[in-house]
Motif scaffolding. Sequence first.
Motif, PDB file in Angstrom:
ATOM      1  N   ALA A 170      -3.854  15.189  -8.159  1.00 44.49           N
ATOM      2  CA  ALA A 170      -2.514  15.269  -8.536  1.00 44.49           C
ATOM      3  C   ALA A 170      -1.584  14.266  -7.826  1.00 44.49           C
ATOM      4  O   ALA A 170      -2.010  13.815  -6.528  1.00 44.49           O
ATOM      5  CB  ALA A 170      -1.996  16.599  -8.485  1.00 44.49           C
ATOM      6  N   GLU A 171      -0.376  13.848  -8.327  1.00 42.31           N
ATOM      7  CA  GLU A 171       0.634  13.068  -7.507  1.00 42.31           C
ATOM      8  C   GLU A 171       1.046  13.824  -6.349  1.00 42.31           C
ATOM      9  O   GLU A 171       1.048  15.108  -6.328  1.00 42.31           O
ATOM     10  CB  GLU A 171       1.661  12.865  -8.551  1.00 42.31           C
ATOM     11  CG  GLU A 171       1.291  11.726  -9.355  1.00 42.31           C
ATOM     12  CD  GLU A 171       2.244  10.829 -10.043  1.00 42.31           C
ATOM     13  OE1 GLU A 171       3.401  10.605  -9.228  1.00 42.31           O
ATOM     14  OE2 GLU A 171       2.248  10.396 -11.213  1.00 42.31           O
ATOM     15  N   ILE A 172       1.258  13.362  -5.384  1.00 42.12           N
ATOM     16  CA  ILE A 172       1.489  13.892  -3.999  1.00 42.12           C
ATOM     17  C   ILE A 172       2.980  14.818  -4.239  1.00 42.12           C
ATOM     18  O   ILE A 172       3.835  14.338  -4.576  1.00 42.12           O
ATOM     19  CB  ILE A 172       1.771  12.979  -2.978  1.00 42.12           C
ATOM     20  CG1 ILE A 172       0.524  12.197  -2.545  1.00 42.12           C
ATOM     21  CG2 ILE A 172       2.512  13.494  -1.541  1.00 42.12           C
ATOM     22  CD1 ILE A 172       0.590  11.192  -1.669  1.00 42.12           C
ATOM     23  N   GLY A 173       2.627  16.307  -3.658  1.00 39.95           N
ATOM     24  CA  GLY A 173       3.917  16.861  -3.901  1.00 39.95           C
ATOM     25  C   GLY A 173       4.007  17.660  -5.016  1.00 39.95           C
ATOM     26  O   GLY A 173       4.503  18.586  -5.216  1.00 39.95           O
ATOM     27  N   VAL A 174       2.831  17.568  -6.254  1.00 40.07           N
ATOM     28  CA  VAL A 174       3.210  18.076  -7.472  1.00 40.07           C
ATOM     29  C   VAL A 174       2.633  19.342  -7.099  1.00 40.07           C
ATOM     30  O   VAL A 174       3.115  20.619  -7.796  1.00 40.07           O
ATOM     31  CB  VAL A 174       2.452  17.415  -8.494  1.00 40.07           C
ATOM     32  CG1 VAL A 174       2.341  18.256  -9.708  1.00 40.07           C
ATOM     33  CG2 VAL A 174       3.435  15.934  -8.773  1.00 40.07           C
ATOM     34  N   LEU A 175       1.434  19.770  -6.598  1.00 44.77           N
ATOM     35  CA  LEU A 175       0.672  20.784  -6.408  1.00 44.77           C
ATOM     36  C   LEU A 175       0.812  21.082  -4.891  1.00 44.77           C
ATOM     37  O   LEU A 175       0.603  20.470  -3.877  1.00 44.77           O
ATOM     38  CB  LEU A 175      -0.611  20.680  -6.736  1.00 44.77           C
ATOM     39  CG  LEU A 175      -0.728  20.915  -8.432  1.00 44.77           C
ATOM     40  CD1 LEU A 175      -2.307  20.637  -8.712  1.00 44.77           C
ATOM     41  CD2 LEU A 175      -0.426  22.185  -8.854  1.00 44.77           C
ATOM     42  N   SER A 176       0.755  22.638  -4.735  1.00 47.47           N
ATOM     43  CA  SER A 176       0.699  22.982  -3.265  1.00 47.47           C
ATOM     44  C   SER A 176      -0.646  23.621  -3.016  1.00 47.47           C
ATOM     45  O   SER A 176      -1.125  24.116  -3.942  1.00 47.47           O
ATOM     46  CB  SER A 176       1.701  24.025  -2.891  1.00 47.47           C
ATOM     47  OG  SER A 176       1.883  25.261  -3.618  1.00 47.47           O
ATOM     48  N   ILE A 177      -1.183  23.635  -1.925  1.00 47.71           N
ATOM     49  CA  ILE A 177      -2.380  24.482  -1.623  1.00 47.71           C
ATOM     50  C   ILE A 177      -2.146  26.120  -2.043  1.00 47.71           C
ATOM     51  O   ILE A 177      -3.187  26.541  -2.526  1.00 47.71           O
ATOM     52  CB  ILE A 177      -2.573  24.121  -0.073  1.00 47.71           C
ATOM     53  CG1 ILE A 177      -3.058  22.858   0.046  1.00 47.71           C
ATOM     54  CG2 ILE A 177      -3.781  25.428   0.432  1.00 47.71           C
ATOM     55  CD1 ILE A 177      -3.651  22.774   1.570  1.00 47.71           C
ATOM     56  N   ALA A 205       0.659  -1.325   0.041  1.00 42.87           N
ATOM     57  CA  ALA A 205      -0.055   0.269   0.030  1.00 42.87           C
ATOM     58  C   ALA A 205       0.893   1.452  -0.042  1.00 42.87           C
ATOM     59  O   ALA A 205       1.903   1.279   0.583  1.00 42.87           O
ATOM     60  CB  ALA A 205      -1.013  -0.036   1.352  1.00 42.87           C
ATOM     61  N   SER A 206       0.482   2.171  -0.908  1.00 40.47           N
ATOM     62  CA  SER A 206       1.079   3.143  -0.871  1.00 40.47           C
ATOM     63  C   SER A 206       0.145   4.691  -1.255  1.00 40.47           C
ATOM     64  O   SER A 206      -0.611   4.335  -2.330  1.00 40.47           O
ATOM     65  CB  SER A 206       2.289   3.294  -1.739  1.00 40.47           C
ATOM     66  OG  SER A 206       1.849   3.116  -3.069  1.00 40.47           O
ATOM     67  N   ASP A 207       0.320   5.840  -0.882  1.00 36.69           N
ATOM     68  CA  ASP A 207      -0.486   7.027  -1.096  1.00 36.69           C
ATOM     69  C   ASP A 207       0.359   7.565  -2.225  1.00 36.69           C
ATOM     70  O   ASP A 207       1.538   8.319  -2.018  1.00 36.69           O
ATOM     71  CB  ASP A 207      -0.503   7.683   0.200  1.00 36.69           C
ATOM     72  CG  ASP A 207      -1.469   7.167   1.056  1.00 36.69           C
ATOM     73  OD1 ASP A 207      -2.082   6.576   0.747  1.00 36.69           O
ATOM     74  OD2 ASP A 207      -1.362   7.428   2.492  1.00 36.69           O
ATOM     75  N   ARG A 208      -0.299   7.650  -3.269  1.00 38.65           N
ATOM     76  CA  ARG A 208       0.208   8.057  -4.553  1.00 38.65           C
ATOM     77  C   ARG A 208      -0.306   9.438  -4.941  1.00 38.65           C
ATOM     78  O   ARG A 208       0.508  10.302  -5.517  1.00 38.65           O
ATOM     79  CB  ARG A 208       0.430   7.119  -5.809  1.00 38.65           C
ATOM     80  CG  ARG A 208       0.746   7.603  -7.093  1.00 38.65           C
ATOM     81  CD  ARG A 208       0.724   6.644  -8.221  1.00 38.65           C
ATOM     82  NE  ARG A 208       0.919   7.008  -9.505  1.00 38.65           N
ATOM     83  CZ  ARG A 208       0.860   6.376 -10.467  1.00 38.65           C
ATOM     84  NH1 ARG A 208       0.376   5.108 -10.529  1.00 38.65           N
ATOM     85  NH2 ARG A 208       1.051   6.965 -11.799  1.00 38.65           N
ATOM     86  N   PHE A 209      -1.698   9.570  -4.733  1.00 41.88           N
ATOM     87  CA  PHE A 209      -2.332  10.673  -5.248  1.00 41.88           C
ATOM     88  C   PHE A 209      -2.703  11.511  -3.911  1.00 41.88           C
ATOM     89  O   PHE A 209      -3.367  10.923  -2.982  1.00 41.88           O
ATOM     90  CB  PHE A 209      -3.374  10.629  -6.337  1.00 41.88           C
ATOM     91  CG  PHE A 209      -2.955  10.010  -7.477  1.00 41.88           C
ATOM     92  CD1 PHE A 209      -2.742  10.695  -8.607  1.00 41.88           C
ATOM     93  CD2 PHE A 209      -2.789   8.432  -7.676  1.00 41.88           C
ATOM     94  CE1 PHE A 209      -1.933  10.257  -9.845  1.00 41.88           C
ATOM     95  CE2 PHE A 209      -2.280   8.197  -8.845  1.00 41.88           C
ATOM     96  CZ  PHE A 209      -1.892   8.772  -9.938  1.00 41.88           C
TER      97      PHE A 209
END
Length: 332
Positions: A311-318, A233-237
């Motif tokens: 989006a993939e984790i870390g690609v976009l910021s709030i 298991a991995s959180d990708r998005f």
Amino acid sequence: MWRRGPAGRCAGRLPKLDVRRQIVPVPILLVTGFLGAGKTTVVNHLLAHAAGRRIAAVVNDFGAINIDAELIAGASDGVVSLSNGCICCSLEGDLLRTLAILLRRDPRPDFIVIETSGVADPSDIVRNLMDPVIWRDAPLETVLCVVDATTSPETLNDALLRSQLRTADVVALSKVDLVDAVGRAQLLDAVRTLRPAAVIVDALHGEVPAALLFPADVQRVPAPREPGPRRPASDRFETLSWTSERPVSLPRLQQAIGRLAPKLARAKGLFETVQQPGRLMVFQFAGGRATLAAGGEPAAGVPRARIVFVAEIGVLSIAEIDRIMEECIEAG
């Protein structure tokens, strides 16, 4: 207002199914596919063309705002009865508990359709559905994988997409009107290599032959299946959910989406525009393509703009999305 959430998983303790034993089981159709493949369009078509079947649709939407349930049933939560005898509910607990609730309904549904999240590994869900208590009353009949026909064969090297395809009994190619014959043939070859046993059909506008999905003899219980190896298991998005109490400017929104598009895996939303007040627009973004369609009237007490970005984790910021999306709100 912002909410951030990782991809959900279909895990949980098995609830006790306090249901009366029925002679006729309720077959399950599991609809899987990557973000934006067209799963909701397929489920919409099934509900709209039920042909007398009582279908219960379970929507496991990705993100904090359940846009898919609204598109299917005109409601964001709870169980909604449709005029043709079908019902729709959103998956707010674990899957097995939701199935137990559906099996207690009187009358029970004839079929249950489960639409997975676009980032769900169907083998995990199949593993849950193999529980003997569930299998007795609601056996898994068919796994349908929806694939965007514009997908390049190289994209199928993605581990999640491969898992979705390898679980499928039927593969439905959506958006076939957007690809040429050469591209379609190349994708067909790649799909057949990964899943030679699957039936592959074109699904223009979400239309898949019901004979491929539902059993002709509902009293026939299919054999249990092997769910396949468990993937780590991995959180990708991740999701970023943006809402506004004011309508958006459509030209400014188009510019904003153009700026965000290179970083997006998926986006969808409902919003009211300055150009057409009092009317919602349905926004979808997948595979680099954005579409707009007319929606219904805005509901009282609901934000006038709601958009989910994936989006993939870390690609976009709030901060980045906040800055870009706030430019869509006209001053005044």
